[in-house]
Design a protein around this motif. Structure first.
Motif, mmCIF file in Angstrom:
data_model
loop_
_atom_site.group_PDB
_atom_site.id
_atom_site.type_symbol
_atom_site.label_atom_id
_atom_site.label_comp_id
_atom_site.label_asym_id
_atom_site.label_seq_id
_atom_site.Cartn_x
_atom_site.Cartn_y
_atom_site.Cartn_z
ATOM 1 N N ALA A 198 31.499 89.952 45.144
ATOM 2 C CA ALA A 198 30.653 89.198 46.061
ATOM 3 C C ALA A 198 30.338 90.088 47.258
ATOM 4 O O ALA A 198 31.065 91.040 47.550
ATOM 5 C CB ALA A 198 31.382 87.938 46.515
ATOM 6 N N LEU A 199 29.238 89.779 47.939
ATOM 7 C CA LEU A 199 28.836 90.564 49.102
ATOM 8 C C LEU A 199 28.844 89.690 50.350
ATOM 9 O O LEU A 199 28.458 88.518 50.302
ATOM 10 C CB LEU A 199 27.445 91.157 48.893
ATOM 11 N N ASP A 200 29.261 90.279 51.471
ATOM 12 C CA ASP A 200 29.213 89.551 52.731
ATOM 13 C C ASP A 200 27.804 89.627 53.314
ATOM 14 O O ASP A 200 26.893 90.185 52.699
ATOM 15 C CB ASP A 200 30.283 90.047 53.707
ATOM 16 N N ARG A 201 27.625 89.110 54.499
ATOM 17 C CA ARG A 201 26.289 89.075 55.123
ATOM 18 C C ARG A 201 25.695 90.452 55.349
ATOM 19 O O ARG A 201 24.478 90.618 55.382
ATOM 20 C CB ARG A 201 26.366 88.365 56.467
ATOM 21 N N ASP A 202 26.562 91.450 55.503
ATOM 22 C CA ASP A 202 26.091 92.813 55.733
ATOM 23 C C ASP A 202 25.900 93.598 54.440
ATOM 24 O O ASP A 202 25.577 94.784 54.468
ATOM 25 C CB ASP A 202 27.068 93.560 56.645
ATOM 26 N N GLY A 203 26.143 92.940 53.298
ATOM 27 C CA GLY A 203 25.972 93.606 52.012
ATOM 28 C C GLY A 203 27.183 94.388 51.551
ATOM 29 O O GLY A 203 27.100 95.154 50.599
ATOM 30 N N ASN A 204 28.319 94.184 52.212
ATOM 31 C CA ASN A 204 29.555 94.871 51.834
ATOM 32 C C ASN A 204 30.360 94.019 50.856
ATOM 33 O O ASN A 204 30.401 92.791 50.981
ATOM 34 C CB ASN A 204 30.401 95.153 53.076
ATOM 35 N N PRO A 205 31.028 94.654 49.892
ATOM 36 C CA PRO A 205 31.861 93.892 48.953
ATOM 37 C C PRO A 205 32.945 93.118 49.699
ATOM 38 O O PRO A 205 33.519 93.602 50.674
ATOM 39 C CB PRO A 205 32.484 94.976 48.067
ATOM 40 N N THR A 206 33.202 91.903 49.220
ATOM 41 C CA THR A 206 34.228 91.053 49.815
ATOM 42 C C THR A 206 34.949 90.297 48.707
ATOM 43 O O THR A 206 34.475 90.249 47.570
ATOM 44 C CB THR A 206 33.612 90.073 50.842
ATOM 45 N N THR A 207 36.097 89.724 49.005
ATOM 46 C CA THR A 207 36.824 88.946 48.008
ATOM 47 C C THR A 207 36.180 87.579 47.855
ATOM 48 O O THR A 207 35.545 87.059 48.774
ATOM 49 C CB THR A 207 38.300 88.773 48.397
ATOM 50 N N ALA A 208 36.344 86.997 46.676
ATOM 51 C CA ALA A 208 35.800 85.672 46.393
ATOM 52 C C ALA A 208 36.620 85.044 45.274
ATOM 53 O O ALA A 208 37.425 85.716 44.629
ATOM 54 C CB ALA A 208 34.339 85.782 45.983
ATOM 55 N N THR A 209 36.404 83.766 45.046
ATOM 56 C CA THR A 209 37.086 83.091 43.944
ATOM 57 C C THR A 209 36.082 82.658 42.894
ATOM 58 O O THR A 209 34.894 82.494 43.178
ATOM 59 C CB THR A 209 37.865 81.848 44.434
ATOM 60 N N TRP A 210 36.581 82.497 41.676
ATOM 61 C CA TRP A 210 35.774 82.068 40.540
ATOM 62 C C TRP A 210 36.640 81.143 39.696
ATOM 63 O O TRP A 210 37.812 81.455 39.435
ATOM 64 C CB TRP A 210 35.327 83.280 39.743
ATOM 65 N N SER A 211 36.101 80.030 39.297
ATOM 66 C CA SER A 211 36.835 79.067 38.472
ATOM 67 C C SER A 211 36.101 78.852 37.158
ATOM 68 O O SER A 211 34.874 78.896 37.106
ATOM 69 C CB SER A 211 36.950 77.727 39.205
ATOM 70 N N THR A 212 36.892 78.592 36.118
ATOM 71 C CA THR A 212 36.297 78.336 34.813
ATOM 72 C C THR A 212 37.252 77.487 33.975
ATOM 73 O O THR A 212 38.420 77.307 34.329
ATOM 74 C CB THR A 212 35.971 79.646 34.073
ATOM 75 N N THR A 213 36.730 77.007 32.885
ATOM 76 C CA THR A 213 37.516 76.269 31.904
ATOM 77 C C THR A 213 37.617 77.111 30.646
ATOM 78 O O THR A 213 36.617 77.711 30.216
ATOM 79 C CB THR A 213 36.842 74.919 31.570
ATOM 80 N N ILE A 214 38.790 77.180 30.083
ATOM 81 C CA ILE A 214 39.005 77.919 28.831
ATOM 82 C C ILE A 214 39.368 76.903 27.760
ATOM 83 O O ILE A 214 40.243 76.060 27.958
ATOM 84 C CB ILE A 214 40.141 78.947 28.989
ATOM 85 N N VAL A 215 38.662 76.973 26.642
ATOM 86 C CA VAL A 215 38.919 76.064 25.528
ATOM 87 C C VAL A 215 39.486 76.872 24.372
ATOM 88 O O VAL A 215 38.844 77.813 23.894
ATOM 89 C CB VAL A 215 37.617 75.339 25.080
ATOM 90 N N TYR A 216 40.669 76.510 23.959
ATOM 91 C CA TYR A 216 41.282 77.152 22.795
ATOM 92 C C TYR A 216 40.996 76.283 21.583
ATOM 93 O O TYR A 216 41.117 75.063 21.629
ATOM 94 C CB TYR A 216 42.802 77.290 22.976
ATOM 95 N N GLN A 217 40.601 76.947 20.493
ATOM 96 C CA GLN A 217 40.251 76.225 19.284
ATOM 97 C C GLN A 217 40.952 76.883 18.104
ATOM 98 O O GLN A 217 40.862 78.111 17.933
ATOM 99 C CB GLN A 217 38.747 76.268 19.092
ATOM 100 N N ILE A 218 41.649 76.105 17.327
ATOM 101 C CA ILE A 218 42.336 76.610 16.130
ATOM 102 C C ILE A 218 41.408 76.428 14.937
ATOM 103 O O ILE A 218 40.903 75.332 14.681
ATOM 104 C CB ILE A 218 43.665 75.881 15.912
ATOM 105 N N ASN A 219 41.168 77.525 14.238
ATOM 106 C CA ASN A 219 40.307 77.461 13.060
ATOM 107 C C ASN A 219 41.129 77.459 11.791
ATOM 108 O O ASN A 219 42.072 78.077 11.621
ATOM 109 C CB ASN A 219 39.343 78.647 13.029
#
Length: 64
Positions: free
Chosen positions: A43-64
């Motif tokens: 992610a970039l801050d207001r000045d265009g410099n890299p910054t830390t951020a969070t990301w969330s997702t769902t993982i689905v496990y499927q047995i075949n």
């Protein structure tokens, strides 16, 4: 299961937290794999410099 990761300024996962557990073994494996293999564009801050951020997702496990 749900996970939230913190992405550092280098685009790598610096921390991982399970937000909706599924199974202890799968929960640990998901965070281990995200930390080891996931790569992001930082992610970039207001000045265009890299910054830390969070990301969330769902993982689905499927047995075949």
């Amino acid at each position: 299961m749900g996970v939230t990761v913190t992405v550092g300024t280098n685009g790598r996962v610096s921390s991982c937290r399970v937000t909706r557990p599924a199974d202890p073994i799968l929960d640990e494996a998901a965070c281990d794999d995200l930390t080891r293999f996931a790569r992001f564009t930082p992610a970039l801050d207001r000045d265009g410099n890299p910054t830390t951020a969070t990301w969330s997702t769902t993982i689905v496990y499927q047995i075949n």
